[in-house]
Design a protein around this motif. Structure first.
Motif, PDB file in Angstrom:
ATOM      1  N   THR A 219       0.820  -1.222   0.000  1.00  0.00           N
ATOM      2  CA  THR A 219       0.000   0.000   0.000  1.00  0.00           C
ATOM      3  C   THR A 219       0.856   1.275   0.000  1.00  0.00           C
ATOM      4  OG1 THR A 219      -0.171  -0.197   2.404  1.00  0.00           O
ATOM      5  CG2 THR A 219      -2.027  -1.036   1.113  1.00  0.00           C
TER       6      THR A 219
ATOM      7  N   GLY B 121       3.863   0.312  -3.306  1.00  0.00           N
ATOM      8  CA  GLY B 121       3.422  -0.307  -4.562  1.00  0.00           C
ATOM      9  C   GLY B 121       4.260  -1.514  -4.935  1.00  0.00           C
TER      10      GLY B 121
ATOM     11  N   ALA C  45      -0.636  -8.883  -8.330  1.00  0.00           N
ATOM     12  CA  ALA C  45      -0.261  -7.459  -8.265  1.00  0.00           C
ATOM     13  C   ALA C  45      -1.242  -6.615  -9.089  1.00  0.00           C
ATOM     14  CB  ALA C  45       1.167  -7.285  -8.768  1.00  0.00           C
ATOM     15  N   ALA C  46      -1.648  -7.130 -10.246  1.00  0.00           N
ATOM     16  CA  ALA C  46      -2.586  -6.374 -11.095  1.00  0.00           C
ATOM     17  C   ALA C  46      -3.924  -6.186 -10.376  1.00  0.00           C
ATOM     18  CB  ALA C  46      -2.790  -7.109 -12.422  1.00  0.00           C
TER      19      ALA C  46
ATOM     20  N   SER D 152      -3.491  -3.577  -7.801  1.00  0.00           N
ATOM     21  CA  SER D 152      -3.483  -2.236  -8.428  1.00  0.00           C
ATOM     22  C   SER D 152      -4.910  -1.752  -8.667  1.00  0.00           C
ATOM     23  CB  SER D 152      -2.761  -2.281  -9.784  1.00  0.00           C
ATOM     24  OG  SER D 152      -1.452  -2.715  -9.625  1.00  0.00           O
ATOM     25  N   THR D 153      -5.740  -2.635  -9.221  1.00  0.00           N
ATOM     26  CA  THR D 153      -7.119  -2.247  -9.541  1.00  0.00           C
ATOM     27  C   THR D 153      -7.887  -1.872  -8.282  1.00  0.00           C
ATOM     28  OG1 THR D 153      -7.067  -3.842 -11.333  1.00  0.00           O
ATOM     29  CG2 THR D 153      -9.231  -3.038 -10.694  1.00  0.00           C
TER      30      THR D 153
ATOM     31  N   ARG E  74      -3.923   2.186  -7.231  1.00  0.00           N
ATOM     32  CA  ARG E  74      -2.543   2.664  -7.379  1.00  0.00           C
ATOM     33  C   ARG E  74      -1.720   1.549  -8.028  1.00  0.00           C
ATOM     34  NH1 ARG E  74       1.669   3.453  -3.045  1.00  0.00           N
ATOM     35  NH2 ARG E  74       2.836   3.041  -4.937  1.00  0.00           N
ATOM     36  N   SER E  75      -0.617   1.899  -8.637  1.00  0.00           N
ATOM     37  CA  SER E  75       0.178   0.884  -9.315  1.00  0.00           C
ATOM     38  C   SER E  75       0.904  -0.010  -8.302  1.00  0.00           C
ATOM     39  CB  SER E  75       1.178   1.615 -10.222  1.00  0.00           C
ATOM     40  OG  SER E  75       2.227   0.766 -10.538  1.00  0.00           O
ATOM     41  N   VAL E  76       0.745  -1.325  -8.459  1.00  0.00           N
ATOM     42  CA  VAL E  76       1.471  -2.287  -7.614  1.00  0.00           C
ATOM     43  C   VAL E  76       2.208  -3.243  -8.547  1.00  0.00           C
ATOM     44  CG1 VAL E  76       1.297  -4.112  -5.871  1.00  0.00           C
ATOM     45  CG2 VAL E  76      -0.273  -2.167  -5.763  1.00  0.00           C
ATOM     46  N   GLU E  77       3.513  -3.401  -8.283  1.00  0.00           N
ATOM     47  CA  GLU E  77       4.336  -4.258  -9.136  1.00  0.00           C
ATOM     48  C   GLU E  77       4.741  -5.509  -8.374  1.00  0.00           C
ATOM     49  OE1 GLU E  77       8.677  -4.043 -11.401  1.00  0.00           O
ATOM     50  OE2 GLU E  77       8.086  -2.480  -9.975  1.00  0.00           O
TER      51      GLU E  77
END
Ligand SMILES: NC(=O)c1ccc[n+]([C@@H]2O[C@H](COP(=O)([O-])OP(=O)(O)OC[C@H]3O[C@@H](n4cnc5c(N)ncnc54)[C@H](OP(=O)(O)O)[C@@H]3O)[C@@H](O)[C@H]2O)c1
Length: 287
Positions: A151, A154, A206-207, A210-211, A215-218
């Protein structure tokens, strides 16, 4: 009456919540008064203090018990020995059913903790007591261990390939399934694979993060060497480290993929998706 070990752990608490929701009673084993206090709010259970490895813990507490639910602490080197002792005592007390919390694909010898559970399952086949074996996949809740990094930075960090697929399962579904199994006679001598509805790769996890988080999570793979170094620094014992590295190596190659049909049948509904799990965590927090 059911006697449940490991009651204050992650799995035990989830089963207690489900038992409480369906108004069922249980005698539950914890190892300290602090753990006893931590589960009192879940429901009205008869709490027993004792050591899983001390046979007297059971001998004084199995009167009027007709089922045992054996949850062993994660990666215990003596899961089979504890289980064998428990089975011996169960026979003396004429226990009607032995329920065992195993794992998905215990047949994998390359993962020593799975293999030990397989030997425990084998012991149940010949013990003369009705048994039910639950074989859950890795829990969705394991993702929460890295929640802060997810959180705040990311980064979803895993010590195996980001392309490894696991049929992660919601521990709440596992708890609900366990409560249904405890209260039913339909599962005598059953071996039940409990897998989640999707075999997600870690990049897909991770995708989804993100959704849902907006926020972007890799997904980032941590090398085994780096993971080992961190584990040693945190004081984890050498055997546990070795066993977990065996597991990561296996996940790297094969993941851990099961079929959700058995869980759906027990729950009489579709098992929770990872997206639904995340929505619940965001709305209501960690259980
Ligand atoms: N995590 C997963 O994704 C997953 C998936 C499938 C199957 N499983 C299986 O589920 C089982 C339970 O895992 P978990 O993560 O719920 O474990 P856990 O949270 O570590 O719970 C184990 C509980 O047993 C207690 N305990 C430890 N040693 C004891 C002793 N000598 N006497 C009495 N109590 C003792 C622990 O107390 P302390 O906290 O004081 O040690 C803890 O409360 C494991 O066998 C694991 O292989 C886990």
């Amino acid at each position: 009456m059911i006697f449940l070990t490991g009651a204050a752990g992650k799995t035990g608490r989830s089963i207690l919540r489900a038992l409480s929701a369906s108004g069922m009673r249980a005698k539950v084993l914890v190892r300290s008064s602090k753990q006893a206090d931590s589960i009192r709010s879940i429901g009205d259970f008869e709490i027993v203090l004792g050591d899983l490895r001390d046979p007297s813990t059971y001998e004084s507490n199995l009167i009027n018990v007709d089922q045992i639910y054996y949850i062993c602490p994660n990666i215990a080197p003596d899961e089979l020995e504890i289980g064998k002792t428990l089975i011996k005592i169960a026979r003396q007390f004429n226990i009607q059913r032995f329920i065992y919390h195993s794992v998905l694909h215990p047949q994998v010898e390359a993962m020593p903790h799975h293999w030990q559970k397989m030997r425990m399952e084998e012991t149940l086949f010949t013990c003369g007591i009705n048994f039910t074996i639950l074989q859950p996949c890795a829990y969705m809740q394991n993702v929460l261990a890295g929640w802060k990094k997810i959180t705040e930075e990311g980064k979803y960090i895993v010590p195996y390939s980001v392309s490894s697929r696991l049929s992660i399962v919601d521990l709440n579904d596992v708890g609900e399934a366990a409560a249904r199994i405890i209260s039913s006679r339909d599962f005598a001598n059953a071996i039940l694979e409990l897998a989640g509805p999707e075999a997600l790769s870690q990049s897909e996890v991770a995708a989804e993060l993100s959704t849902v988080l907006g926020r972007s999570v890799e997904a980032i793979e941590l090398s085994h060497a780096e993971w080992k170094h961190n584990a040693q620094q945190s004081g984890m014992d050498a055997r546990q480290i070795e066993v977990l590295i065996n597991m990561f190596e296996y996940y790297d190659q094969y993941g851990l993929v099961g079929n959700p049909w058995v869980l759906e049948h027990i729950l009489n509904r579709k098992p929770t998706t990872f997206k639904q799990f995340l929505a619940r965590i965001l709305n209501f927090g960690e259980e």
